[in-house]
Motif scaffolding. Structure first.
Motif, PDB file in Angstrom:
ATOM      1  N   LEU A  87       0.833  -1.201   0.000  1.00 21.14           N
ATOM      2  CA  LEU A  87       0.000   0.000   0.000  1.00 21.14           C
ATOM      3  C   LEU A  87       0.867   1.250   0.000  1.00 21.14           C
ATOM      4  N   GLN A  88       1.941   1.257   0.809  1.00 20.81           N
ATOM      5  CA  GLN A  88       2.853   2.399   0.816  1.00 20.81           C
ATOM      6  C   GLN A  88       3.479   2.605  -0.561  1.00 20.81           C
ATOM      7  N   ASN A  89       3.810   1.508  -1.222  1.00 19.16           N
ATOM      8  CA  ASN A  89       4.381   1.553  -2.566  1.00 19.16           C
ATOM      9  C   ASN A  89       3.454   2.307  -3.517  1.00 19.16           C
ATOM     10  N   LEU A  90       2.200   1.890  -3.532  1.00 16.97           N
ATOM     11  CA  LEU A  90       1.226   2.523  -4.414  1.00 16.97           C
ATOM     12  C   LEU A  90       0.999   3.983  -4.058  1.00 16.97           C
ATOM     13  N   LEU A  91       0.812   4.263  -2.780  1.00 16.92           N
ATOM     14  CA  LEU A  91       0.512   5.632  -2.373  1.00 16.92           C
ATOM     15  C   LEU A  91       1.707   6.552  -2.612  1.00 16.92           C
ATOM     16  N   ALA A 109      -6.245   6.148 -12.792  1.00 21.21           N
ATOM     17  CA  ALA A 109      -7.324   5.283 -12.317  1.00 21.21           C
ATOM     18  C   ALA A 109      -6.912   3.816 -12.233  1.00 21.21           C
ATOM     19  N   SER A 110      -5.900   3.415 -13.019  1.00 26.95           N
ATOM     20  CA  SER A 110      -5.615   1.994 -13.200  1.00 26.95           C
ATOM     21  C   SER A 110      -5.325   1.252 -11.901  1.00 26.95           C
ATOM     22  N   LYS A 111      -4.699   1.920 -10.938  1.00 24.70           N
ATOM     23  CA  LYS A 111      -4.353   1.255  -9.679  1.00 24.70           C
ATOM     24  C   LYS A 111      -5.221   1.727  -8.511  1.00 24.70           C
ATOM     25  N   LEU A 112      -6.162   2.608  -8.793  1.00 26.61           N
ATOM     26  CA  LEU A 112      -6.967   3.151  -7.699  1.00 26.61           C
ATOM     27  C   LEU A 112      -7.783   2.059  -7.018  1.00 26.61           C
ATOM     28  N   ARG A 113      -8.302   1.133  -7.806  1.00 26.73           N
ATOM     29  CA  ARG A 113      -9.084   0.046  -7.211  1.00 26.73           C
ATOM     30  C   ARG A 113      -8.216  -0.803  -6.285  1.00 26.73           C
ATOM     31  N   ARG A 114      -6.947  -1.016  -6.669  1.00 29.77           N
ATOM     32  CA  ARG A 114      -6.044  -1.797  -5.826  1.00 29.77           C
ATOM     33  C   ARG A 114      -5.774  -1.074  -4.506  1.00 29.77           C
ATOM     34  N   ILE A 115      -5.627   0.244  -4.581  1.00 32.12           N
ATOM     35  CA  ILE A 115      -5.438   1.035  -3.361  1.00 32.12           C
ATOM     36  C   ILE A 115      -6.650   0.876  -2.444  1.00 32.12           C
ATOM     37  N   ILE A 116      -7.838   0.945  -3.030  1.00 33.36           N
ATOM     38  CA  ILE A 116      -9.068   0.795  -2.248  1.00 33.36           C
ATOM     39  C   ILE A 116      -9.107  -0.579  -1.589  1.00 33.36           C
ATOM     40  N   ASP A 117      -8.734  -1.641  -2.336  1.00 29.87           N
ATOM     41  CA  ASP A 117      -8.741  -3.003  -1.795  1.00 29.87           C
ATOM     42  C   ASP A 117      -7.733  -3.147  -0.649  1.00 29.87           C
ATOM     43  N   LEU A 118      -6.535  -2.604  -0.838  1.00 31.06           N
ATOM     44  CA  LEU A 118      -5.507  -2.717   0.208  1.00 31.06           C
ATOM     45  C   LEU A 118      -5.890  -1.933   1.453  1.00 31.06           C
ATOM     46  N   PHE A 119      -6.441  -0.742   1.247  1.00 32.43           N
ATOM     47  CA  PHE A 119      -6.906   0.065   2.376  1.00 32.43           C
ATOM     48  C   PHE A 119      -7.993  -0.694   3.144  1.00 32.43           C
ATOM     49  N   THR A 120      -8.912  -1.302   2.409  1.00 29.51           N
ATOM     50  CA  THR A 120     -10.017  -2.044   3.030  1.00 29.51           C
ATOM     51  C   THR A 120      -9.485  -3.217   3.850  1.00 29.51           C
ATOM     52  N   THR A 121      -8.468  -3.907   3.314  1.00 25.46           N
ATOM     53  CA  THR A 121      -7.866  -5.042   4.029  1.00 25.46           C
ATOM     54  C   THR A 121      -7.189  -4.578   5.321  1.00 25.46           C
ATOM     55  N   GLU A 122      -6.453  -3.466   5.240  1.00 26.16           N
ATOM     56  CA  GLU A 122      -5.719  -2.970   6.411  1.00 26.16           C
ATOM     57  C   GLU A 122      -6.632  -2.350   7.458  1.00 26.16           C
ATOM     58  N   GLN A 123      -7.660  -1.619   7.010  1.00 26.76           N
ATOM     59  CA  GLN A 123      -8.509  -0.866   7.933  1.00 26.76           C
ATOM     60  C   GLN A 123      -9.822  -1.564   8.273  1.00 26.76           C
TER      61      GLN A 123
END
Length: 320
Positions: A87-91, A109-123
């Motif tokens: 997640l830090q890598n992407l952000l 936009a291409s990686k935004l969904r992945r950021i959302i998924d990783l954030f959801t997993t962590e939080q």
């Protein structure tokens, strides 16, 4: 997020591309210009990397790295930092890159969904728009536009990606076109759910009509939403609005959005615009009267008011 960095000279062959890099398009012309510059002056801005096993992984500077490899440069300047989490890598890459002018919205936009998924997993919950904005450096408006592209069916994203490979002057089907079209179709399908099963075919028709010039401008798509929302104000019936939209969505019809808009609801929006202007004018005139400053008004303005009075008398007389 890791911030400690050390400047080193690293061989380009020891560096690997970052699979999480949102950048998808490397246009040939832009790369050629950069390569000429690097061949002449070297890599002036260090790339950013982190150690991963026997190699390094890119965070920033993939275009410079690609050019350096093609030019067989032995060493290039690089800022080496600690390895981030996924997640830090992407952000970090978003905050380094995302607001650069050369980035396309589809790239962002291409990686935004992945950021959302990783954030959801962590939080344990999905991020809201404010949190996404703060984390990525994108504005909330940019996030909304990105999500419109993310929701496109796959064959339309492939069509858009192929278009983005072209030099910008040759791009006909731009990201702005798809963003305006998707925003309009969402408004239409919310009010008229019967269109939802047909949306892919409707997209094909709208794209074909835009290519043919039947739809003259990407801003015309906003008029689709106005036709659909006019039913909320009871300016037209749902059937009238649907008949107008059907003509636009029919591939056998030569009618564009602008013609459908003008024949159905343009009068209502013109009337609303005129009403707002009249309100402003009345407030201004009342202010002049209250301050007893009529003698300070410009002669040309007073003449326009007299013309308005004459036009109003004719209008009110015809309404009797």
């Amino acid at each position: 997020m890791p911030v400690s960095q050390k400047l080193q000279q690293i061989s380009p062959v020891d560096i690997r591309a970052n699979p999480e890099n949102p950048r998808l398009v490397f246009r040939h012309g832009e790369m050629e210009n950069l390569m000429v510059s690097i061949a002449k002056h070297g890599v002036q801005v260090p790339i950013t990397i982190y150690r991963e096993g026997k190699h390094y992984r890119l965070l920033d500077g993939e275009r410079r790295w690609r050019c350096a490899r093609k030019l067989n440069l032995p060493l290039i300047p690089a800022l080496v930092q600690a390895k981030p989490t996924e997640l830090q890598n992407l952000l970090l890459m978003y905050n380094i890159h995302a607001l650069r002018e050369q980035w396309d919205y589809f790239t962002i936009a291409s990686k935004l969904r992945r950021i959302i998924d990783l954030f959801t997993t962590e939080q344990g919950r999905a991020p809201n728009e404010v949190e996404l904005s703060e984390a990525t450096g994108l504005t909330r408006g940019q996030i909304r536009r990105c999500r419109l592209l993310l929701d496109l069916p796959e064959r339309f994203t492939e069509l858009l990606l192929a278009e983005l490979e072209l030099p910008k002057p040759r791009q006909k089907l731009s990201e702005d076109l798809f963003i305006e079209m998707e925003r309009a179709l969402k408004a239409v399908s919310r009010r008229m759910p019967s269109y939802r099963p047909r949306l892919d075919g409707i997209r094909d028709t709208l794209i074909d009509k835009y290519r043919a010039g039947t739809i003259a401008s990407i801003t015309d798509f906003r008029q689709l939403a106005k036709i659909a929302t006019a039913t909320d104000k009871e300016a037209v019936t749902t059937k009238e609005a649907q008949r107008a939209l059907d003509r636009v969505f029919d591939p056998r019809s030569n009618e564009g959005i602008r013609e459908a808009y003008e024949s159905t609801v343009e009068f209502m929006y013109d009337e609303q615009k005129a009403a707002r202007q009249v309100t402003v004018l009345v407030e201004y005139i009342n202010g002049v009267i209250e301050t007893d400053s009529a003698n300070e008004l410009d002669a040309e303005f007073l003449e326009e008011l007299r013309n308005l009075m004459r036009a109003l008398r004719k209008l009110l007389a015809s309404d009797r």
